[in-house]
Design an enzyme around this catalytic site. Structure first.
Site, mmCIF file in Angstrom:
data_model
loop_
_atom_site.group_PDB
_atom_site.id
_atom_site.type_symbol
_atom_site.label_atom_id
_atom_site.label_comp_id
_atom_site.label_asym_id
_atom_site.label_seq_id
_atom_site.Cartn_x
_atom_site.Cartn_y
_atom_site.Cartn_z
ATOM 1 N N GLY A 177 0.793 -1.099 0.092
ATOM 2 C CA GLY A 177 0.057 -0.006 -0.046
ATOM 3 C C GLY A 177 0.979 1.330 -0.043
ATOM 4 C CE1 TYR A 187 -8.622 0.284 9.099
ATOM 5 C CE2 TYR A 187 -9.401 1.370 11.323
ATOM 6 C CZ TYR A 187 -8.739 1.230 10.166
ATOM 7 O OH TYR A 187 -7.226 1.821 10.268
ATOM 8 N NE ARG A 246 -5.225 4.960 -1.695
ATOM 9 C CZ ARG A 246 -6.099 4.362 -2.420
ATOM 10 N NH1 ARG A 246 -6.639 4.859 -3.416
ATOM 11 N NH2 ARG A 246 -7.223 3.590 -1.665
#
Length: 256
Positions: A18, A164, A21
């Site tokens: 990842g 999450y 960004r």
């Protein structure tokens, strides 16, 4: 040894998931400032290519890769490609993540599974693949990006994403357990738990509740583009050679 020299990473290679960004990109910038070679991967290759082009201006070796971290075959292929291109992996940053906002009673099973697969299973698969090489070389630094949400329960009006927060709590324990298991191989495993940073993932929440989040934060601020860089460099470098299994909160004091 000069203290500043302890943070130099010349000759080291970091793989950052990842890394195209957000926080992943910020960490790539930080490690490259210390002359570390950088391999960045994500599901979206274009983001990584753009970041790679920016980092190349520093004169370091950098390359972008496409990788679905929930697919073990793709993970293994990516790690093999990085080893072929760079010769080694000294630092792994497990940063790729996703979220899904919904009331618990209405959250689809596929949403829960997607978040768990990316945030937990992806961290496991990448650690497993890179860890095999680190065990052979008897050295390595693994940095897992958790979240302040994995350390405390937020009210639903601030963060309504139980998948999450649960996944990030899992990453926190995975970090501690893996550190215990791999200490004998001189592999250091630590985690960073960011609070709220302005990223694509947090945009919806911050658009609605930024003022409230700041008010509840002891420092009354959000993370900025530089807030995570120093901690990442510490955990990637020799300066952290007596630190393992730890989670460092970078959250303005929100988890106090």
């Amino acid at each position: 040894m000069n203290t500043v020299d302890m943070f130099h990473l010349k000759g080291k290679v970091a793989l950052i998931t990842g890394g195209g960004r957000g926080i992943g990109k910020q960490i790539a910038e930080s490690l490259s400032d210390a002359e570390c070679s950088i391999a960045i991967c994500s599901r979206k290759l274009e983001n990584c290519k753009q970041t790679a082009e920016e980092l190349q201006e520093k004169g370091i070796q950098v390359k972008a890769y496409q990788c679905d971290i929930t697919n073990e075959e793709k993970v293994d292929q990516t790690v093999e490609s990085v080893l072929k291109d760079f010769g080694r992996i000294d630092i792994l940053v497990n940063n790729s993540g996703t979220t899904w906002g919904e009331d618990v009673e209405n959250m689809p099973l596929e949403a829960w599974e997607k978040v768990m697969n990316v945030n937990v299973t992806g961290t496991f698969l990448m650690s497993k693949a890179v860890g095999k090489q680190m065990i052979e070389q008897k050295a390595g630094k693994i940095i897992n990006i958790a979240s302040a949400a994995g350390l405390k329960a937020e009210p639903p009006e601030v963060l309504n994403a139980i998948g999450y927060s649960t996944s990030k709590a899992g990453v926190i324990h995975f970090t501690k357990d893996l550190a215990r298991k791999w200490a004998k191989h001189k592999i250091y495993v630590n985690g960073i738990a960011p609070g709220f940073f302005p990223t694509k993932m947090t945009k919806v929440v911050l658009d609605r509740y930024e003022d409230q989040i700041k008010e509840q934060n002891p420092l009354q601020m959000l993370g900025n583009d530089n807030a995570i860089k120093g901690v990442a460099l510490l955990l990637a470098s020799e300066a952290s050679d007596y630190i393992t299994g730890q989670i460092i909160s970078v959250d303005g004091g929100s988890t106090l």
